[in-house]
Design an enzyme around this catalytic site. Structure first.
Site, PDB file in Angstrom:
ATOM      1  NE  ARG A 279      -2.868   0.140   3.428  1.00 28.81           N
ATOM      2  CZ  ARG A 279      -3.904   0.106   4.074  1.00 28.81           C
ATOM      3  NH1 ARG A 279      -4.995   0.554   3.610  1.00 28.81           N
ATOM      4  NH2 ARG A 279      -3.533  -0.354   5.480  1.00 28.81           N
TER       5      ARG A 279
ATOM      6  CE  LYS B   7      -2.701 -22.160  11.363  1.00 30.95           C
ATOM      7  NZ  LYS B   7      -2.392 -21.503  12.068  1.00 30.95           N
TER       8      LYS B   7
ATOM      9  CE  LYS C 195       6.108 -28.511   9.791  1.00 33.50           C
ATOM     10  NZ  LYS C 195       7.112 -27.631  10.567  1.00 33.50           N
TER      11      LYS C 195
ATOM     12  CD  GLU D   9       4.664 -24.295  18.660  1.00 31.01           C
ATOM     13  OE1 GLU D   9       5.020 -23.186  17.072  1.00 31.01           O
ATOM     14  OE2 GLU D   9       3.635 -24.161  18.902  1.00 31.01           O
TER      15      GLU D   9
ATOM     16  CG  ASP E 124      -2.357 -21.592  16.379  1.00 36.27           C
ATOM     17  OD1 ASP E 124      -2.687 -20.812  14.910  1.00 36.27           O
ATOM     18  OD2 ASP E 124      -1.736 -22.040  16.769  1.00 36.27           O
TER      19      ASP E 124
ATOM     20  CG  HIS F 105      -0.802 -27.466  11.563  1.00 36.45           C
ATOM     21  ND1 HIS F 105      -1.113 -27.046  10.184  1.00 36.45           N
ATOM     22  CD2 HIS F 105       0.199 -26.012  11.654  1.00 36.45           C
ATOM     23  CE1 HIS F 105      -0.425 -25.592   9.954  1.00 36.45           C
ATOM     24  NE2 HIS F 105      -0.117 -24.729  11.386  1.00 36.45           N
TER      25      HIS F 105
ATOM     26  CE  LYS G  98       1.551 -21.240  19.621  1.00 37.93           C
ATOM     27  NZ  LYS G  98       2.419 -21.699  17.878  1.00 37.93           N
TER      28      LYS G  98
HETATM   29  C1  BG6 Z   1       1.277 -22.474  12.407  1.00 38.72           C
HETATM   30  C2  BG6 Z   1       0.488 -21.583  14.070  1.00 38.72           C
HETATM   31  O1  BG6 Z   1       0.029 -22.452  11.591  1.00 38.72           O
HETATM   32  O2  BG6 Z   1       2.056 -23.156  12.925  1.00 38.72           O
HETATM   33  C3  BG6 Z   1       1.664 -21.367  14.831  1.00 38.72           C
HETATM   34  O3  BG6 Z   1      -0.406 -20.327  13.551  1.00 38.72           O
HETATM   35  C4  BG6 Z   1       2.499 -21.902  15.316  1.00 38.72           C
HETATM   36  O4  BG6 Z   1       0.617 -21.409  15.952  1.00 38.72           O
HETATM   37  C5  BG6 Z   1       2.859 -22.653  14.255  1.00 38.72           C
HETATM   38  O5  BG6 Z   1       3.713 -21.974  16.340  1.00 38.72           O
HETATM   39  C6  BG6 Z   1       4.159 -23.906  13.580  1.00 38.72           C
HETATM   40  O6  BG6 Z   1       4.605 -23.714  12.498  1.00 38.72           O
HETATM   41  P1  BG6 Z   1       5.883 -25.468  12.836  1.00 38.72           P
HETATM   42  O7  BG6 Z   1       6.483 -25.476  11.400  1.00 38.72           O
HETATM   43  O8  BG6 Z   1       7.298 -24.257  13.688  1.00 38.72           O
HETATM   44  O9  BG6 Z   1       5.811 -26.210  12.984  1.00 38.72           O
END
Ligand code: BG6
Length: 483
Positions: free
Chosen positions: A54, A155, A189, A223, A242, A247, A331
């Site tokens: 923009r 997403k 992956k 994570e 999320d 995933h 997390k």
């Molecule tokens: C994303 C989520 O789709 O995937 C995040 O929004 C998450 O919250 C991430 O941290 C994890 O991806 P990866 O590849 O690091 O496992």
């Protein structure tokens, strides 16, 4: 043993137009992925990369912002200053205001300069999904939604079945399903794809892949990071939307799906869809929610959003009846590690027990598929301890580490997925019916979650344990530290 990666396949030169091209996703993921593919000569000087913005921005200023995200390529000696400069030459920054369409005509003129019917034009919407509808209408109005155009979106495609139908419906007013590439980066992956090779290119596993031989499946995506700067976004979504809706359910599909007749986009996606449709609605006692201790301090307000979720899934079909799939993600856990663990049934009878004073050593066979970090596969067997002293057993591993086997760097998920969009291969992208079927399963779980307060857990732990598995006489298998 080390091996080399096969030579990179060449692809038709294409035009990528990243709408929201100077935003976070673009800088962190999309352009670094392009740069790596450029270094690998898969993306050539024939490509054109347009980043729309923009605000007026020069390529030099854009390069300054981008460079920190490409640093790893320099650090390990892949990239040079010359390569960086030549990469920047294929980038153009185009002014575009989505709110009123200003700039669309000049974008169209720039694209038209090199366009031909066999040159793919790929629009990547790196913007908030609430703007997808106006973005595709703008592309249509500017005459850019042509036959050879492809659309890439990511997403969150909604926060419920209803909102997802709305967003997908908006895309469908301009683009046909065969033109739409919905990214779930887990499908890009390396090990996730290898799961399909493992299952469908070998006979030894497929014949054991059912409820006669598998005791249960565990999927952990752990994570160490918290929500940090994304707190206000995350608080609206939580771990179920999320991570699980996309995933983790995709991983469940790849483990559980029937072999497709061909490895092509529609047949693979048809089989994944069947798994989603066979998921039994989650029972209240099959859901565990957690929130890490300082989450609300980070957010600055009270919240019942889950930062950890675990579920016990049941797949109602002949292959999987009676085999629980336990999934969990969270997390601020102890380690960053994602693993799929298939635990096979124990021996029906132990012939060795007498030779060990009645002790049964060894364990059920397990196949561990490590997604990250340090991708690889491990098959846990029981072997004889070497040497004299009778028939003593011990657990041993057959170990295939991709990191050690392949000396070269493996491309990351975005690199692979972006190149698949140039190739026109939708196998690793979600079809609309898959997305909606996943929401259909998730919507009632969100209703269950809404009525709950998540259990607090300490940062650095593996989250709350609950009794999802204990009730079944099983326990979580934590990801390996020493992979
Ligand atoms: C994303 C989520 O789709 O995937 C995040 O929004 C998450 O919250 C991430 O941290 C994890 O991806 P990866 O590849 O690091 O496992």
């Amino acid at each position: 043993m080390s091996a080399s990666l096969p030579p990179t396949a060449s692809l038709p030169p294409s035009d990528y137009i990243i709408i929201g091209g100077t935003g976070d996703l673009s800088l962190r993921k999309i352009f670094p992925a392009f740069f790596w593919r450029y270094l690998d000569s898969q993306l050539t000087d024939e490509y054109r990369l347009f980043a729309t913005s923009r605000a007026t921005l020069s390529v030099a200023k854009f390069a300054e912002k981008l460079r920190p995200f490409c640093e790893s390529a320099f650090a390990d000696g892949h990239a040079t200053a010359d390569k960086w400069e030549s990469f920047l030459k294929i980038i153009q920054i185009v002014n575009l205001d989505l709110s009123n369409g200003d700039g669309a005509t000049s974008l169209a003129a720039q694209i038209a300069r090199k366009q031909s019917t066999d040159r793919p034009t790929i629009y990547y919407l790196a913007i908030a999904p609430s703007l997808f509808g106006s973005a595709v209408l703008m592309l249509k109005a500017a005459g850019l939604a042509t036959e050879q155009a492809r659309l890439v979106v990511e997403k969150p495609l909604g926060n419920s079945g209803e909102s997802s139908r709305k967003i997908n419906g908006e895309l469908a007013t301009v683009f046909a399903e065969h033109q739409i590439y919905r990214i779930d980066h887990y499908l890009g992956k390396e090990t996730v794809q290898n799961l399909m090779a493992l299952r469908f290119a070998n006979v030894i596993f497929e014949s054991l892949w059912d409820n006669s031989h598998v005791d249960h499946v565990q999927i952990t995506v752990a994570e160490t990071v918290g929500v940090g700067g994304r707190a206000s976004y995350y608080d609206q979504y939580g771990a179920i939307r999320d991570m699980v809706q996309n995933h983790l359910l995709q991983l469940v599909c790849l483990v559980a799906m029937e072999p497709p007749a061909r490895f092509n986009a529609d047949q693979v996606r048809d089989e994944k869809l069947r798994v989603l449709r066979a998921l039994r609605p989650l029972e209240a006692d099959a859901l565990l929610l957690g929130q890490y201790e300082d989450y609300t301090d980070e957010l600055g307000t009270s919240s019942t959003t889950e930062t950890f979720v675990a579920m016990r899934l049941a797949i109602d079909n002949w292959r999987w009846a009676g085999v629980p799939f336990y999934i969990r993600t969270g997390k601020k856990l102890r380690q960053r590690a994602s693993e799929i663990i298939i635990t096979f049934k124990d021996r029906p009878h132990d012939i060795f027990s007498n030779s060990q004073d009645g002790k049964i050593l060894g364990q059920p066979n397990r196949l561990i598929i490590r997604l990250q970090p340090s991708e690889g596969l491990r098959l846990q067997l029981t072997s004889k301890q070497p040497g004299p002293g009778g028939m003593r057993l011990f657990p041993s591993d057959l170990n295939l580490s991709f990191d050690e086997t392949f000396e070269e760097r493996l491309p990351d998920a975005y690199e692979r997925l972006l190149m698949d969009t140039a190739r026109g291969n939708q196998t690793l992208f979600m079809r609309v019916d898959e997305v909606l079927a996943a929401w259909e399963f998730i919507d009632p779980i969100l209703a269950l979650a809404k009525a709950r307060t998540p259990v607090s857990y300490k940062a650095g732990s593996m989250g709350p344990t609950g009794d999802l598995l204990q009730a079944d006489g099983r326990s979580w298998i934590d990801p390996h530290e020493d992979w």
